[in-house]
Design a protein around this motif. Sequence first.
Motif, PDB file in Angstrom:
ATOM      1  N   ASN A   1       0.103  -2.504   6.076  1.00  0.00           N
ATOM      2  CA  ASN A   1       1.164  -3.354   5.528  1.00  0.00           C
ATOM      3  C   ASN A   1       1.355  -3.139   4.029  1.00  0.00           C
ATOM      4  O   ASN A   1       2.484  -3.161   3.530  1.00  0.00           O
ATOM      5  CB  ASN A   1       0.849  -4.828   5.816  1.00  0.00           C
ATOM      6  CG  ASN A   1       0.977  -5.145   7.294  1.00  0.00           C
ATOM      7  OD1 ASN A   1       1.810  -4.588   7.988  1.00  0.00           O
ATOM      8  ND2 ASN A   1       0.138  -6.034   7.801  1.00  0.00           N
ATOM      9  N   SER A   2       0.265  -2.932   3.288  1.00  0.00           N
ATOM     10  CA  SER A   2       0.413  -2.736   1.835  1.00  0.00           C
ATOM     11  C   SER A   2       1.075  -1.394   1.538  1.00  0.00           C
ATOM     12  O   SER A   2       1.885  -1.286   0.607  1.00  0.00           O
ATOM     13  CB  SER A   2      -0.943  -2.844   1.145  1.00  0.00           C
ATOM     14  OG  SER A   2      -1.792  -1.752   1.457  1.00  0.00           O
ATOM     15  N   VAL A   3       0.741  -0.355   2.306  1.00  0.00           N
ATOM     16  CA  VAL A   3       1.373   0.951   2.102  1.00  0.00           C
ATOM     17  C   VAL A   3       2.866   0.858   2.379  1.00  0.00           C
ATOM     18  O   VAL A   3       3.690   1.379   1.615  1.00  0.00           O
ATOM     19  CB  VAL A   3       0.714   2.022   2.998  1.00  0.00           C
ATOM     20  CG1 VAL A   3       1.518   3.322   2.977  1.00  0.00           C
ATOM     21  CG2 VAL A   3      -0.719   2.286   2.554  1.00  0.00           C
ATOM     22  N   ILE A   4       3.227   0.195   3.453  1.00  0.00           N
ATOM     23  CA  ILE A   4       4.646   0.039   3.803  1.00  0.00           C
ATOM     24  C   ILE A   4       5.387  -0.718   2.702  1.00  0.00           C
ATOM     25  O   ILE A   4       6.503  -0.353   2.316  1.00  0.00           O
ATOM     26  CB  ILE A   4       4.783  -0.692   5.155  1.00  0.00           C
ATOM     27  CG1 ILE A   4       4.307   0.230   6.290  1.00  0.00           C
ATOM     28  CG2 ILE A   4       6.228  -1.125   5.401  1.00  0.00           C
ATOM     29  CD1 ILE A   4       4.181  -0.472   7.632  1.00  0.00           C
ATOM     30  N   ALA A   5       4.752  -1.760   2.167  1.00  0.00           N
ATOM     31  CA  ALA A   5       5.399  -2.601   1.150  1.00  0.00           C
ATOM     32  C   ALA A   5       5.595  -1.879  -0.178  1.00  0.00           C
ATOM     33  O   ALA A   5       6.445  -2.276  -0.985  1.00  0.00           O
ATOM     34  CB  ALA A   5       4.575  -3.871   0.945  1.00  0.00           C
ATOM     35  N   GLN A   6       4.831  -0.835  -0.440  1.00  0.00           N
ATOM     36  CA  GLN A   6       4.904  -0.128  -1.722  1.00  0.00           C
ATOM     37  C   GLN A   6       6.124   0.790  -1.837  1.00  0.00           C
ATOM     38  O   GLN A   6       6.453   1.238  -2.936  1.00  0.00           O
ATOM     39  CB  GLN A   6       3.634   0.712  -1.920  1.00  0.00           C
ATOM     40  CG  GLN A   6       2.387  -0.098  -2.223  1.00  0.00           C
ATOM     41  CD  GLN A   6       1.119   0.747  -2.115  1.00  0.00           C
ATOM     42  OE1 GLN A   6       1.169   1.923  -1.767  1.00  0.00           O
ATOM     43  NE2 GLN A   6      -0.013   0.132  -2.382  1.00  0.00           N
ATOM     44  N   PHE A   7       6.779   1.056  -0.738  1.00  0.00           N
ATOM     45  CA  PHE A   7       7.862   2.046  -0.766  1.00  0.00           C
ATOM     46  C   PHE A   7       9.054   1.554  -1.564  1.00  0.00           C
ATOM     47  O   PHE A   7       9.557   0.447  -1.366  1.00  0.00           O
ATOM     48  CB  PHE A   7       8.304   2.368   0.658  1.00  0.00           C
ATOM     49  CG  PHE A   7       9.414   3.390   0.730  1.00  0.00           C
ATOM     50  CD1 PHE A   7       9.172   4.715   0.453  1.00  0.00           C
ATOM     51  CD2 PHE A   7      10.707   3.005   1.076  1.00  0.00           C
ATOM     52  CE1 PHE A   7      10.185   5.674   0.525  1.00  0.00           C
ATOM     53  CE2 PHE A   7      11.724   3.943   1.157  1.00  0.00           C
ATOM     54  CZ  PHE A   7      11.465   5.279   0.873  1.00  0.00           C
TER      55      PHE A   7
END
Length: 503
Positions: free
Chosen positions: A304-310
């Motif tokens: 979820n954090s990787v997805i949110a960083q985009f």
Amino acid sequence: MALTEEGLMERLRNCDAQLQYERQVPHGRSSPRLQTDNAEPNIEARQIYFGLLEESPDDLAVARSRLYLTRLLAEVEPCSSDLPDDLNKLQTWSDTHTAKVGAKYRQYLKARRAGDARQYFTNKSHALYFLKGVAPTKLVDGAWLYGLLKHWRDPRFLTLIQTYLEELGEGAADKNHVVIYKKLLTTHGCQKWHSLSDAHFTQGAIQLALAQHTAHFLPEVIGYNLGYEQLPLHLLISAYELNELGIDPYYFTLHVTVDNAGTGHAMQAVQAVFDALPQVADKKDFYRRIVNGYKLNDLGASTNSVIAQFDLDEELVAILTAKAKVGAQLHSDYCKISGKTVNEWLAEPAQLPSFLEALQEHGWIKRHQDPEASRFWTLIQGEHAHMFGVFNAYEKQVIHDWIAGDSAGGPGSRPISFRARQRLAAPEGPGGGTSKAWRYMGEGPKQHDDFDTDLHLLEQKLAGAPGKDDAMDLLVPLLSPVHHHTAPGLMATRLYTRKLHGA
């Protein structure tokens, strides 16, 4: 002579203190005597990750990884978890978790059928950014269990060993999780993940460190496995949306099936706890350490954090900045945009956002329209494009999605799903896709060429092994996180699996 653990820790403190000092003191300036007696070694996840992926990690890398694990376990110990206090409730806990995930996934599907937008990925480049961002973890999938392989005679660990072999596809290339993920990254030009932030390497570093130090962290390995193998909601949603965007979801759907709580890895993870419980030592303390290992799953970057960083704008500028390092001197000067040549624009990375604005002002880029309408896009896409080969598949997808902008959500814009495209594709002919690695099943010597040298030599070594114990000892190193996804590793996995089960 091997150093004691204390000696390794001292060397580690000295080396890390020296590195920190060298970064602070300008080159050539005389340096005072270092004070390292109480220095805490600086340890980065990336350092652990790549250090343990060496064929033969040096003593300092091994010592550093053990200290790294010790620190992380101390960090998570005071944290709470959702594991039950009563061991006998573990299976119920796992079943309840699976039921909750299933219910949330049904809600997600209902919302999507009602017209809701994708929950994770705004566009295809967002999905590819995610694949790249979780690559350090996915490319060592299952590694935490490697340290158990040499204990194949001990029935307590057969369940965990079987789990590891299944992560390796039992030697089948099309089922080996790392092989599948490497192919996915290559297909979409997502191989440039090595410079990701340290948090992206945390989970991979933990897995490799657990593999390296299983003898000292056995309960923690079992606990980490217990957490990692429970079916997460993000796996289901990721698979659904990747397929929707035309990306092969097989790596993710494979995990959905093998991690099931009925007969799969989730169930095996619970069973492994009971298989390994001590009969004489303190069960309560053993379980405490299992719980701490379980908590390690929460550290570092998550799905979820990787997805949110985009951020599409930031990603585009980052790509152009990297290209400008090479391309700033390679463009002709006959074309000027807003009074500057392309080389002049590229010379200063801080100018790139303004360069993109200038390209729009002068009609080279038409935002929020089909990219085919933009002259800039025709320069990079197509066999006869002037900049053919400059941008890889991932980079072109980012540029495409940035140009398309709001138009990407218009009527008729939904891409053909990956599975639909598969159904439309012509079937492969008889024997298609069969590699030489598949032919080698250890049945004896065959004619070979330079492509098969490793496999042929492995067969020769195994033929000379006096017995099963010696053969297994030869095979185990090739099942390591470094080797198992190679042709010799796949062959060794098949042979290990057969010998383990008495074939």
